[in-house]
Each structure stands twice: as C-alpha cells, then as structure tokens.
Design a protein around this motif. Structure first.
Motif, PDB file in Angstrom:
ATOM      1  N   ASN A   1     -37.036  18.339 -95.922  1.00  0.00           N
ATOM      2  CA  ASN A   1     -36.007  19.244 -95.429  1.00  0.00           C
ATOM      3  C   ASN A   1     -36.566  20.412 -94.633  1.00  0.00           C
ATOM      4  O   ASN A   1     -35.881  20.966 -93.781  1.00  0.00           O
ATOM      5  CB  ASN A   1     -35.180  19.776 -96.596  1.00  0.00           C
ATOM      6  CG  ASN A   1     -34.568  18.649 -97.404  1.00  0.00           C
ATOM      7  OD1 ASN A   1     -35.077  18.303 -98.458  1.00  0.00           O
ATOM      8  ND2 ASN A   1     -33.512  18.056 -96.899  1.00  0.00           N
ATOM      9  N   THR A   2     -37.806  20.791 -94.941  1.00  0.00           N
ATOM     10  CA  THR A   2     -38.449  21.913 -94.253  1.00  0.00           C
ATOM     11  C   THR A   2     -39.516  21.381 -93.308  1.00  0.00           C
ATOM     12  O   THR A   2     -40.429  20.674 -93.742  1.00  0.00           O
ATOM     13  CB  THR A   2     -39.102  22.877 -95.258  1.00  0.00           C
ATOM     14  OG1 THR A   2     -38.095  23.363 -96.163  1.00  0.00           O
ATOM     15  CG2 THR A   2     -39.738  24.056 -94.551  1.00  0.00           C
TER      16      THR A   2
ATOM     17  N   THR B   1     -34.745  31.137 -95.331  1.00  0.00           N
ATOM     18  CA  THR B   1     -34.455  30.789 -96.724  1.00  0.00           C
ATOM     19  C   THR B   1     -33.793  31.957 -97.450  1.00  0.00           C
ATOM     20  O   THR B   1     -34.245  33.093 -97.362  1.00  0.00           O
ATOM     21  CB  THR B   1     -35.744  30.394 -97.469  1.00  0.00           C
ATOM     22  OG1 THR B   1     -36.427  29.372 -96.738  1.00  0.00           O
ATOM     23  CG2 THR B   1     -35.425  29.884 -98.873  1.00  0.00           C
TER      24      THR B   1
ATOM     25  N   TYR C   1     -36.097  23.150 -87.674  1.00  0.00           N
ATOM     26  CA  TYR C   1     -35.120  22.100 -87.965  1.00  0.00           C
ATOM     27  C   TYR C   1     -35.072  21.185 -86.755  1.00  0.00           C
ATOM     28  O   TYR C   1     -35.115  21.661 -85.601  1.00  0.00           O
ATOM     29  CB  TYR C   1     -33.744  22.717 -88.231  1.00  0.00           C
ATOM     30  CG  TYR C   1     -32.620  21.701 -88.262  1.00  0.00           C
ATOM     31  CD1 TYR C   1     -32.515  20.784 -89.307  1.00  0.00           C
ATOM     32  CD2 TYR C   1     -31.661  21.662 -87.247  1.00  0.00           C
ATOM     33  CE1 TYR C   1     -31.478  19.860 -89.336  1.00  0.00           C
ATOM     34  CE2 TYR C   1     -30.625  20.746 -87.274  1.00  0.00           C
ATOM     35  CZ  TYR C   1     -30.542  19.836 -88.318  1.00  0.00           C
ATOM     36  OH  TYR C   1     -29.528  18.916 -88.340  1.00  0.00           O
TER      37      TYR C   1
ATOM     38  N   HIS D   1     -31.471  26.871 -95.967  1.00  0.00           N
ATOM     39  CA  HIS D   1     -32.337  26.669 -97.133  1.00  0.00           C
ATOM     40  C   HIS D   1     -31.963  27.736 -98.161  1.00  0.00           C
ATOM     41  O   HIS D   1     -32.011  28.930 -97.863  1.00  0.00           O
ATOM     42  CB  HIS D   1     -33.814  26.797 -96.757  1.00  0.00           C
ATOM     43  CG  HIS D   1     -34.268  25.806 -95.734  1.00  0.00           C
ATOM     44  ND1 HIS D   1     -34.397  24.458 -96.006  1.00  0.00           N
ATOM     45  CD2 HIS D   1     -34.609  25.962 -94.422  1.00  0.00           C
ATOM     46  CE1 HIS D   1     -34.806  23.836 -94.912  1.00  0.00           C
ATOM     47  NE2 HIS D   1     -34.935  24.716 -93.936  1.00  0.00           N
TER      48      HIS D   1
ATOM     49  N   SER E   1     -30.582  22.252 -99.447  1.00  0.00           N
ATOM     50  CA  SER E   1     -30.672  22.204 -97.992  1.00  0.00           C
ATOM     51  C   SER E   1     -29.279  21.919 -97.456  1.00  0.00           C
ATOM     52  O   SER E   1     -28.610  20.979 -97.890  1.00  0.00           O
ATOM     53  CB  SER E   1     -31.641  21.114 -97.531  1.00  0.00           C
ATOM     54  OG  SER E   1     -31.668  21.041 -96.111  1.00  0.00           O
TER      55      SER E   1
ATOM     56  N   SER F   1     -27.979  21.560 -93.865  1.00  0.00           N
ATOM     57  CA  SER F   1     -28.259  21.531 -92.428  1.00  0.00           C
ATOM     58  C   SER F   1     -27.021  21.819 -91.590  1.00  0.00           C
ATOM     59  O   SER F   1     -27.135  22.259 -90.441  1.00  0.00           O
ATOM     60  CB  SER F   1     -28.876  20.189 -92.027  1.00  0.00           C
ATOM     61  OG  SER F   1     -28.012  19.113 -92.305  1.00  0.00           O
TER      62      SER F   1
END
Length: 500
Positions: free
Chosen positions: A55-56, A87, A217, A325, A355, A357
């Motif tokens: 995810n990161t 985050t 991202y 995040h 997460s 997005s």
C-alpha cells in the motif's frame, strides 16, 4: 538465443525478466497465479477496487529504472503521485499526529505532542539519511554469499556505520521522547515483518524514504506497477504462463537445467531464477540431496516474519475523514509484538492500519475502499477464530468513530492461512523471514544458490530484503549478475560476491 526460466511473476521476477529480455535473452516466466505482481494484487468486488498490497510506495525511481534502462519510457506504463502529508496516526488518548515529508510541517506536528522530538527532528533526518546512503552504496546493489563479503575492506566500514548492533527502538529514543510518537517511527519495523524491539537500527533508514523523499501512490492503484512491467515485458517478446505451477527444478550434475510443471511438461533453460518464498520453493522444488547447504531442518528453523489479518471492506458511504494512510495505535505497542512473536497469538489490542486510496483518487472505487490490516503471527487460524477476530476489529473501529457494519457492502478477509495458500508463503509469513537475528537481517539467503550452478533467487526473502523497491532491486541484481557473467566469462567482477 540463451533461455532463462523464471518461477514467479512478482516484481523481482518481472524486473529480472525485463532486464534479461531487453539484452537478447529468451525469458519465460511461469506463475501459479492469474495476475502479474505476486502480492501486488488488485481485487475488484462489485464496483469496489482494492490493492491487496503493498500500500505504501517509496523509491519510485527504482521501478522507473527497470523500464527506462531497458529502452522504454516508464511514464507510458505508470504514473506516481507524491503524498506529502501521507499518514494520519491516531493514539489511544485521541491525539493525532500527521506524518509529512515537509520537515517544517512535521516539526509543527511534533511540537504539539513531543517538543523534544521537534527540536531533534532535523538531526533525526540527517541520521537516517546517512543510514540510507551507506546502505544504498554498500549493500542494495550487491549479491552477497557469506560473511566474508561483508568483511571486504570497502564494505566493513559501511557495515559498522549502519548500526547493526543497536535496536530500532533504542535508536529512535535518541530523537523522540513521547511514547506514542515513538510508536509511529517504530512501525517501520513492520515494513520488514519484524519487531522494533528486536530488529537492528539499520532499518530505521526507512524513515529517510518516507519522511524526506516521500510516500507515493500509483495512479490507478499500486498494482499498475506490476501491470506496467508485465505489459513492457510482453512488448519485449517475453513469454509468461499464468495459472501454471512448477513442481520441480531439474538438476543435473549440480546444475539447474530446467523445470517440470504441474502439466508434466519439462522446460529447459541455461538459467533458472526462483521469484518466490526462498524456504517454500527450496524445500518443495529441489530434492534435499541436491541442497546440502539448506537441508529441511535448517529451512524449518527460520523464524517467520509477521503475517497479516487483512479485511477488504467496501463502505457505500464515502468516509471523508479517513486519510489515504491511517493508523490507530494500541496503548501497549511492546505487548503487541510480544504476543505476535513470543506467544504466537493474535494481538489482544491490535494496532490497525487502513489504506484508503479513494481519499487520493476519488474515482478509483465506489464508496470507500478500506484495506484494513492488523499484524498477526504466521499461524493457522480456524474459521471461528477468523470470524471472531474480524468482528473484534470492526468493534474497535466503530468505538473509535469509524462506522463499518452500518455501511458495509462488500468484504473479503485474508489470513495467514490464505496468504500461505495463495502465495506459497512460508507459514503464511508476509515478508518471509523476520530480521531479528544478525543472519536474517544482514545475511539473508543468497541470490546465488550455494549448491546448484545456474540457479538464482529473487524476492523479499533474499538479499537485499523485503519491500517492493528491494524486491525489484533483487531482480535487477540477479539479471546484472548473469549479464556480467556471460559477457566476462573469464574475468572476475568485483562488484558481486565471490560465490560465482
């Protein structure tokens, strides 16, 4: 044309395949899954789009260079967006700390909670940048075979400077005093599947990537990287077989010469590259007699990394307050890791990572696409345990103000059981090996087989380690090793280890 077979189409296998195919090799990738990228897997459910992982994203240049160095243009295949305030950390007392790649903004955040951390933050950035620079120059782009490689004069100095004997938590206490703030930076240990109270301070270098370079991202979802690699690999003329499992690596006179698939087809090649879990692949694909350096008893003794309890939850009402995040921390972080690694049990009061997005790319998914992750031990769970723990996570999130059940439209749960099954992962471990002991932290299984010529390994369980950039680098390292070996057959290439 020289043939190469790669077992597994994750980022390591794809990066190795692209590098070799672009130089005139005939590369075939065989993958048991139906998608490229391994754990970098897209999931679609009734209009909701999720990334299973990772995810990161950090180090975007690593992914771009795979295509650019092979003669393509990475911008045609994927595009990155830098997340500055990346985050949102929520502590048990209700306080919130946003992590930002803007140092002035980060100092302002720290001043609210940890004045000591605010005054020492720039010192922290300098120190983690130093760790990163030493690791990048000395370790990332090399193939290691033994401790002797670390003792070479040009490396021993760097090795001692990356704080191999200090624990991550101890290192962070030099710069931060608030216990909740310490959790934020200690969480970097989980990026390599380990405990911050056991893994070396070396891995604090992750802080440089997130807090200085930035978090990224990939537009369209992070699996766009794997899709881009796959598309470019095919355009280069590479072959890939999905839904096919390799049963055996064929070894003749201590040399890998091909593989046997689950269709009982034997395929031959000059080199075989394994892009998968080192322990599982070695144990199940190679006869024990052929690998005296890694008998079953040695493979079974490795400590598995953290696994994960993951819920993909699609909420029909968009949750504007959930950051891309977002982390809800437990009150006792050290107890959480003790339960995972010592008691081998699910955390009684887990830290929950989300997460989201859709917070960055609103039209990527219907509603809110919440990827909910809790660190878990690599153990088998019963159906009753899975259901009970899922409800426990929902209850905790709802108590913290995030509605789940009221708006839940779709869900899917992944556990150590399913991770083990789908990705042939050692005991369901998400990152292969824990980096607690010196051998696993700095001398991970070599990219070059110790027992079988022309057999190589790439992926998170091998050097240089876990995480998407490192996995991708491992593929490049092995490809470069093969290219230099074939180009300079009679010469010694001192940029690689001595186990040629």
């Amino acid at each position: 044309m020289t043939s190469v077979i790669i077992i597994g189409g994750g980022l390591g296998g794809l990066s190795a395949g692209i590098s070799l195919q672009s130089k005139g090799y005939n590369v075939t990738i065989i993958d048991e899954n139906l998608h490229p990228g391994g754990k970098m897997m897209p999931v679609e459910m009734n209009g909701y789009s999720f990334d299973f992982g990772p995810n990161t994203i950090t180090m975007p240049e690593v992914f771009q260079s795979v295509i650019n160095d092979a003669g393509g243009d990475a911008s045609h295949y994927f595009e990155f967006e830098r997340l500055v305030k990346h985050t949102k950390n929520i502590f048990p007392n209700g306080e919130i700390l946003y992590q930002s790649a803007d140092p002035d903004e980060m100092i302002s955040e720290l001043e609210k909670i940890d004045p000591y951390g605010a005054t020492h933050y720039k010192e922290y950035l300098k120190e983690v940048e130093k760790l990163y620079t030493l690791a990048e120059r000395g370790f990332f782009y090399r193939v290691f075979g033994s401790w002797r490689d670390y003792l070479a004069p040009q490396l021993s100095y760097s090795f001692m400077k990356v704080r191999p004997f200090e624990k991550m938590d101890h290192f962070h206490r030099r710069f931060f005093q608030d216990e909740d703030v310490l959790k934020v930076f200690n969480r970097y240990a989980t990026y390599i599947g380990s405990s911050p109270y056991e893994c070396p301070a070396t891995f604090s270098l992750i802080g440089h990537l997130e807090m200085k370079d930035g978090v990224y991202y990939t537009k369209g979802g992070n699996p766009s990287i794997a899709k881009g690699f796959y598309q470019f690999f095919k355009e280069l003329g590479g072959n890939i077989h999905f839904g096919t499992r390799v049963k055996e690596v064929v070894v003749k006179e201590k040399r890998a010469i091909g593989v046997v698939t689950d269709r009982d087809e034997t395929m031959y090649a000059q080199d075989v590259i394994v892009n998968g879990d080192f322990i599982t692949a070695t144990k199940h694909l190679i006869k024990e007699a052929e690998r005296p350096s890694h008998p079953d008893r040695k493979l079974d003794a490795y400590e598995p990394s953290i696994s994960a309890f993951v819920i993909l939850a699609g909420l029909r009402n968009y949750q504007a307050g959930v950051h891309h995040h977002q982390v809800y921390f437990t009150g006792n972080y050290q107890k959480e890791f003790s339960e995972i690694f010592n008691k081998k049990s699910l955390p009684s009061d887990p830290t929950i990572y989300i997460s989201h997005s859709a917070a960055t790319e609103r039209d990527i998914s219907k509603g809110s696409n919440l990827f909910i992750l809790v660190n878990a031990p690599a153990i088998e769970l019963t159906e009753e345990e899975v259901e009970s723990y899922k409800e426990k996570i929902y209850t905790k999130l709802e108590d913290l103000g995030l509605p789940i059940r009221e708006y839940l439209e779709v869900e899917r749960v992944y556990t150590p059981n399913s991770i083990k099954r789908q990705f042939s992962a050692y005991k369901g471990a998400l990152y292969g090996l824990a980096s607690h002991r010196m051998t696993e932290a700095f001398l991970r299984p070599s990219n070059v087989s110790k027992d079988i010529d022309h057999l190589f390994y790439v992926g998170g369980t091998t050097h240089p380690g876990g995480g998407s950039p490192m996995v991708t680098i491992s593929g490049r390292n092995v490809a470069n090793y093969i290219l230099k070996r074939d180009k300079f057959v009679s010469q010694k290439d001192h940029s690689f280890s001595s186990n040629e």
